[in-house]
Design a protein around this motif. Structure first.
Motif, PDB file in Angstrom:
ATOM      1  N   VAL A   1       7.699  45.612  13.595  1.00 33.46           N
ATOM      2  CA  VAL A   1       7.361  46.176  14.910  1.00 33.46           C
ATOM      3  C   VAL A   1       7.177  47.686  14.796  1.00 33.46           C
ATOM      4  CG1 VAL A   1       8.293  46.688  17.206  1.00 33.46           C
ATOM      5  CG2 VAL A   1       8.426  44.363  16.295  1.00 33.46           C
TER       6      VAL A   1
ATOM      7  N   LEU B   1       7.987  38.829  15.218  1.00 34.73           N
ATOM      8  CA  LEU B   1       7.938  39.823  14.153  1.00 34.73           C
ATOM      9  C   LEU B   1       9.337  40.381  13.925  1.00 34.73           C
ATOM     10  CD1 LEU B   1       4.793  41.865  15.298  1.00 34.73           C
ATOM     11  CD2 LEU B   1       4.887  40.320  13.336  1.00 34.73           C
ATOM     12  N   SER B   2       9.576  40.876  12.729  1.00 38.14           N
ATOM     13  CA  SER B   2      10.840  41.534  12.447  1.00 38.14           C
ATOM     14  C   SER B   2      10.823  42.940  13.044  1.00 38.14           C
ATOM     15  CB  SER B   2      11.068  41.618  10.935  1.00 38.14           C
ATOM     16  OG  SER B   2      10.094  42.466  10.337  1.00 38.14           O
ATOM     17  N   GLN B   3      12.008  43.520  13.229  1.00 42.01           N
ATOM     18  CA  GLN B   3      12.072  44.880  13.767  1.00 42.01           C
ATOM     19  C   GLN B   3      11.344  45.892  12.889  1.00 42.01           C
ATOM     20  OE1 GLN B   3      16.534  44.664  14.813  1.00 42.01           O
ATOM     21  NE2 GLN B   3      15.761  46.253  16.173  1.00 42.01           N
TER      22      GLN B   3
ATOM     23  N   GLY C   1       9.961  42.297  19.070  1.00 46.80           N
ATOM     24  CA  GLY C   1       9.848  41.423  17.905  1.00 46.80           C
ATOM     25  C   GLY C   1       9.942  39.958  18.276  1.00 46.80           C
TER      26      GLY C   1
ATOM     27  N   SER D   1      12.857  47.407  20.279  1.00 50.68           N
ATOM     28  CA  SER D   1      12.060  46.811  19.204  1.00 50.68           C
ATOM     29  C   SER D   1      12.470  45.366  18.943  1.00 50.68           C
ATOM     30  CB  SER D   1      12.201  47.636  17.922  1.00 50.68           C
ATOM     31  OG  SER D   1      13.560  47.731  17.524  1.00 50.68           O
TER      32      SER D   1
END
Length: 208
Positions: free
Chosen positions: A38, A33-35, A28, A24
């Motif tokens: 995700v 994107l942040s985990q 990300g 992840s």
């Protein structure tokens, strides 16, 4: 002026990459994107896929998608039947996702915060409420703040001379890594931008 929703194709692409064994954190970085985001998008994709008729009619896929995401990721690589059934369902989404420059989007969820006095906050909220009920239906505090900041940056950018790195004195760069800031001038610019926005919205500035 809210943030646009993430396309389902992107969420499915993220989900498929998790199923294929990618971490992840790595996903990300690819999508900026942040985990947690995700994983949320992957679960959103699962929820959407469950509603597809071809999956709802398949006990194998329905059972697979009913499991937790982590369990799906463990099972998927070694389950030939699930992969063969899922492939034609995922393919249209993956094809669509390839045409979306999601990582290059202008992110709308970058926070910009400050502290103001209670009286300033109350007056600002009154202005927003007045706009929402009149000239700008649906206006929210965050939308107006974003508009003010973006207009100020645009105005400030237009007043700056073009920077030519070829003619910049090297000695000045070496002296200081941070440019000097005229705080009084900066504050005056901000107030001018706010007064301009008030005038644009037909709001008279209160005397001070």
């Amino acid at each position: 002026m809210g943030a646009k929703s993430t396309p389902l194709a992107i969420k499915v692409a993220i989900y498929e990459r998790l199923l294929s064994g990618q971490m992840s954190r790595e996903i990300g970085r690819s999508y900026v994107l942040s985990q947690p985001t995700v994983l949320k998008y992957a679960n959103d994709a699962v929820d959407a896929l469950r509603r597809i008729h071809s999956i709802d009619a398949s006990p194998v896929l329905l059972g697979f998608l009913s499991r937790k995401l982590k369990t799906q990721c463990f099972q998927y690589p070694d389950d030939d039947e699930v992969r063969s059934l899922m492939a034609p369902i995922l393919e249209p989404y993956l094809t669509r996702a390839e045409s979306i420059d999601f990582a290059g989007r202008e992110s709308a969820d970058q926070p910009l915060s400050t502290r103001v006095s209670r009286s300033t906050e109350e007056e600002f909220l009154q202005i927003v409420s007045s706009l929402a009920e009149g000239q700008r239906p649906g206006m929210t505090p965050s939308a107006l703040l974003r508009e003010l900041v973006e207009n100020f940056v645009t105005q400030h950018r237009g007043n700056q001379p073009a920077f030519n790195p070829a003619t910049a004195p090297i000695q000045q760069v070496a002296k200081s890594s941070m440019p000097a800031v005229d705080t009084d001038a900066l504050l005056a610019d901000v107030m001018d931008a706010i007064r301009f926005q008030f005038a644009q919205h037909g709001l008279a500035q209160k005397p001070v």
